[in-house]
Write a protein that holds these residues in place. Structure first.
Motif, PDB file in Angstrom:
ATOM      1  N   LYS A 165       0.828  -1.215   0.000  1.00 54.68           N
ATOM      2  CA  LYS A 165       0.000   0.000   0.000  1.00 54.68           C
ATOM      3  C   LYS A 165       0.859   1.261   0.000  1.00 54.68           C
ATOM      4  CE  LYS A 165      -1.928  -1.131   3.908  1.00 54.68           C
ATOM      5  NZ  LYS A 165      -1.206  -2.390   4.183  1.00 54.68           N
ATOM      6  N   SER A 166       1.832   1.296   0.923  1.00 53.34           N
ATOM      7  CA  SER A 166       2.688   2.480   0.995  1.00 53.34           C
ATOM      8  C   SER A 166       3.496   2.638  -0.281  1.00 53.34           C
ATOM      9  CB  SER A 166       3.633   2.379   2.189  1.00 53.34           C
ATOM     10  OG  SER A 166       2.904   2.362   3.383  1.00 53.34           O
ATOM     11  N   THR A 167       3.970   1.517  -0.806  1.00 51.91           N
ATOM     12  CA  THR A 167       4.773   1.571  -2.030  1.00 51.91           C
ATOM     13  C   THR A 167       3.929   2.120  -3.173  1.00 51.91           C
ATOM     14  OG1 THR A 167       5.940  -0.353  -1.193  1.00 51.91           O
ATOM     15  CG2 THR A 167       6.300   0.215  -3.500  1.00 51.91           C
TER      16      THR A 167
ATOM     17  N   LEU B 173      -2.573  10.181   1.486  1.00 46.99           N
ATOM     18  CA  LEU B 173      -2.293  10.098   2.925  1.00 46.99           C
ATOM     19  C   LEU B 173      -2.041   8.650   3.311  1.00 46.99           C
ATOM     20  CD1 LEU B 173      -5.287  12.349   4.056  1.00 46.99           C
ATOM     21  CD2 LEU B 173      -2.945  13.090   3.593  1.00 46.99           C
ATOM     22  N   ASP B 174      -0.906   8.400   3.946  1.00 45.53           N
ATOM     23  CA  ASP B 174      -0.582   7.024   4.334  1.00 45.53           C
ATOM     24  C   ASP B 174      -0.857   6.828   5.823  1.00 45.53           C
ATOM     25  OD1 ASP B 174       0.281   4.454   4.379  1.00 45.53           O
ATOM     26  OD2 ASP B 174       2.246   4.845   3.487  1.00 45.53           O
ATOM     27  N   GLU B 175      -1.903   6.109   6.114  1.00 47.57           N
ATOM     28  CA  GLU B 175      -2.301   5.815   7.498  1.00 47.57           C
ATOM     29  C   GLU B 175      -2.343   7.057   8.381  1.00 47.57           C
ATOM     30  OE1 GLU B 175      -0.778   2.356   9.331  1.00 47.57           O
ATOM     31  OE2 GLU B 175      -0.335   1.354   7.448  1.00 47.57           O
ATOM     32  N   PRO B 176      -3.170   8.018   8.042  1.00 43.46           N
ATOM     33  CA  PRO B 176      -3.228   9.246   8.847  1.00 43.46           C
ATOM     34  C   PRO B 176      -3.856   9.020  10.222  1.00 43.46           C
ATOM     35  CG  PRO B 176      -4.952   9.283   7.187  1.00 43.46           C
ATOM     36  CD  PRO B 176      -4.111   8.063   6.908  1.00 43.46           C
TER      37      PRO B 176
ATOM     38  N   ALA C  59       3.593  10.931   4.351  1.00 37.33           N
ATOM     39  CA  ALA C  59       4.168   9.595   4.496  1.00 37.33           C
ATOM     40  C   ALA C  59       3.716   8.958   5.803  1.00 37.33           C
ATOM     41  CB  ALA C  59       5.687   9.672   4.442  1.00 37.33           C
ATOM     42  N   GLN C  60       3.835   7.622   5.830  1.00 38.95           N
ATOM     43  CA  GLN C  60       3.511   6.879   7.044  1.00 38.95           C
ATOM     44  C   GLN C  60       4.551   7.214   8.115  1.00 38.95           C
ATOM     45  OE1 GLN C  60       3.330   2.718   6.161  1.00 38.95           O
ATOM     46  NE2 GLN C  60       2.539   2.136   8.157  1.00 38.95           N
ATOM     47  N   ASN C  61       4.123   7.466   9.333  1.00 36.20           N
ATOM     48  CA  ASN C  61       5.046   7.726  10.447  1.00 36.20           C
ATOM     49  C   ASN C  61       6.039   8.841  10.184  1.00 36.20           C
ATOM     50  OD1 ASN C  61       3.907   5.421  11.480  1.00 36.20           O
ATOM     51  ND2 ASN C  61       5.586   4.111  10.819  1.00 36.20           N
TER      52      ASN C  61
HETATM   53 MG   LIG Z   1       2.469   1.191   4.816  1.00 37.44          MG
END
Ligand SMILES: [Mg+2]
Ligand SMILES: Nc1ncnc2c1ncn2[C@@H]1O[C@H](COP(=O)(O)OP(=O)(O)OP(=O)(O)O)[C@@H](O)[C@H]1O
Lengths: 325, 264
Positions: B47-49, B168-171, B88-90
């Motif tokens: 997903k992030s990729t 948005l990655d895992e907001p 980005a995530q985190n």
């Molecule tokens: Mg991810």
């Protein structure tokens, strides 16, 4: 702005003190009159001040400012508070070339020394950046390759200095310790001329440096050309610190400590941090040089030895305050 | 500045990864303007990729991402960042950075190399702080904030960018249920205000409640997509997550509700 005023006042005081103190102590009043109106001062005072001590003080100021600004930018792009310009190969590259010049005095004229050690500093930085390239750069790869190549060049410098005669080795040692002894006006002018452009570039890129602190990912997301900017900034750092090292030899810890002190004074925004670091670095080297000259007078320690002595506890303190990170 | 109004971000047969076996494997993707899309899938499914590749943070190994018909690989990075904002995530802010400083960074793609801070920059920052309810935190250092406040500050930064497309990655990770709802409410409000939003989520029910379209990924491929009703079924949950679940309907909103069964 009052913070800058304080830094400037401290710098001016350090300048006057540096010029006033020596084998012959001068009254600050005489120093100021020799500087502002040389024709009214006693001729021997004007001579000591303007020909001997002033170039040395200005050299200290320039070297300190250059190393501090290069250190500030290096810490920003490496996102590492323990980074300093030596990390991108400046000291090792310059030292290797300088030692070659010293040992080969027969064939290479002395006045080529600053040019060649500057070229060494720049060349080493470019080499490190190129070797760290793998579809882009990362600060960790640059740090690791910088440490590796730095050790290699240091070993090569030692090897070369052993090839020369004892006198040459002695001179190489003195240069490697970082000394303001040989501060003459032409050298001061050369350093000033070489520093202007990289300083302007780094200050002009203050916003890029701010963004680098947030990480490559965030920078890229906001449209920063991370690799290009990192390359330009490393080149400017190498030119700035390389010019300083070429003039005096490596002066330790200023590039590491000055940015930290300046950050405490004006905060982290590079538009303010760069000039504040320049002032702080200038003050540090001036004070270190005063101490180096006075501590064991009449023996004069190289200023690099003094900054190392002062810097080691600072380094320890930095590690201590960050032990939990 | 508005020449890309209604720009559509699409990917055709997109492959991406990290040098080894591809992590995103032949994804076709298109976001319609104004839509809120949620990407769901197990950890490590890509997903992030996918999001990073859509944002141009990572090169496609095969296929391409286009924005309004133009390949993003051939767009300037600032021009792309003026349209597409990515969180980005985190994300971690550097020490002592204030919320205001963070949000101001969002103006980077709008500024020339030496241009001064302008009134439109200030207006965008003020609006972003306002919309995310972080104006009163502007002078606080990021590390002194709660997880939810921090997340809203990051979203404010992406809003200051004024891109029409938000990735948005895992907001909502690390947020308690109330803060998750608050952040998703903000995201829905943004999408209703005309922004195109693609967000990675892990909570099936929040995705069902808030998203207009749901995309389910597994092993780098899209296995199901559609409205929450269409995409979140007992069959797709079993296939994508290996989850045995009861899917019922929320009597108040009509959205599907997934009730996983504990493995026997
Ligand atoms: Mg991810
Ligand atoms: N920088 C990287 N280098 C190498 N492999 C990576 C890198 N980042 C992710 N991967 C691998 O790519 C695969 C997909 O990762 P990705 O981060 O896209 O997953 P994800 O769906 O976002 O997972 P999560 O839900 O845990 O965030 C994983 O197997 C991961 O190990």
């Amino acid at each position: 702005m009052t913070r800058f005023a304080v830094l400037i006042v401290v710098l001016a005081a350090a300048m006057v003190a540096s010029v006033a103190m020596g084998e012959l102590n001068l009254a600050p009043r005489d120093v100021i009159s020799a500087l502002t109106a040389p024709e009214t001062a006693p001729p021997y005072v004007a001579m000591i001040v303007n020909d001997l001590r002033l170039p040395r003080a200005i050299m200290a100021l320039l070297v300190g400012a250059a190393l501090a600004v290069a250190g500030t930018a290096t810490q920003a792009i490496m996102r590492n508070p323990l980074a300093e310009p030596g990390l991108i190969g400046i000291n090792s590259g310059a030292a290797l070339m300088a030692v070659i010049v010293i040992v080969e005095t027969g064939t290479l004229p002395d006045r080529l020394m600053p040019v060649l050690s500057f070229a060494g500093a720049l060349g080493m930085s470019v080499l490190i950046y190129a070797l760290a390239w793998r579809e882009g750069t990362s600060s960790l790869r640059i740090i690791l390759i910088g440490i590796g190549l730095g050790a290699l060049a240091g070993a090569a410098a030692t090897f070369v200095s052993l090839m020369g005669d004892v006198a040459a080795a002695q001179r190489a040692m003195t240069w490697l310790a970082g000394s303001l002894q040989d501060s003459r006006w032409p050298k001061v002018v050369t350093l000033a001329a070489w520093s202007v452009l990289p300083f302007a570039v780094l200050w002009g890129l203050a916003r890029e440096l701010d963004l680098f602190r947030m990480g490559d990912e965030v920078g890229q997301g906001l449209g920063q050309n991370v690799d290009l900017m990192r390359g330009v900034i490393i080149l400017a750092c190498a030119a700035l610190a390389g010019a300083a090292v070429a003039a005096t030899g490596p002066v330790a810890f200023v590039g590491l400590a000055a940015p930290h002190i300046a950050r405490k004074i004006v905060g982290a925004s590079h538009r303010l941090l760069i000039p504040a670091a320049a002032l702080t670095g200038a003050i540090l080297v001036l004070l270190a040089d005063i101490a180096a000259r006075r501590l064991l007078a009449p023996v004069q320690l190289p200023v690099g030895v003094m900054t190392a002595i002062l810097g080691a506890p600072f380094f320890g303190w930095l590690l201590w305050t960050r032990r939990n990170e | 500045m508005n020449n890309s109004a209604g720009a559509i971000l699409t990917a055709q047969d997109l492959w991406a990864g990290y040098g080894g076996a591809p992590v995103v494997r032949g994804v076709d993707f298109a976001v319609a303007p104004g839509r809120l899309t949620a990407i769901l899938g197990p950890n490590g499914c890509g997903k992030s990729t996918l999001l990073r590749t859509l944002a141009g943070l990572q090169k496609a190994e095969r296929g391409e991402v286009t924005l309004g018909g133009r390949p993003i690989a051939r767009m300037g990075s600032k021009a792309l960042a003026r349209v597409v904002s990515v969180l980005a995530q985190n994300s971690v802010a550097p020490e002592r950075l204030t919320v205001g400083d963070l949000v101001r960074q969002g103006r980077y793609p709008h500024r020339g190399l030496f241009s001064m801070w302008s009134s439109s920059d200030q207006a965008a920052v003020d609006e972003a702080l306002e919309m995310t309810g972080t104006a009163h935190l502007a002078d606080r250092a990021m590390e002194t904030l709660s997880g939810g406040q921090r997340q809203r500050a990051w979203i404010a930064m992406t809003l200051a960018q004024q891109g029409e497309i938000l990735l948005l990655d895992e907001p909502t990770t690390f947020l308690d249920p109330a803060h998750q709802l608050e952040v998703l409410g903000l995201i829905r409000a943004l999408s209703e205000a005309g922004k195109t939003v693609v967000t990675v989520l892990h909570d099936l029910n929040l995705a069902a409640e808030f998203a207009g379209e749901v995309v389910l990924m597994r092993e780098g491929e899209i296995r199901a997509r559609g409205t929450p009703r269409e995409a979140l079924t007992e069959a797709t949950l079993a296939q994508v997550f290996g989850l045995s679940a009861l899917v019922v309907t929320n009597p108040e909103t009509g959205a599907p509700v997934c009730l996983p069964r504990a493995p026997q």
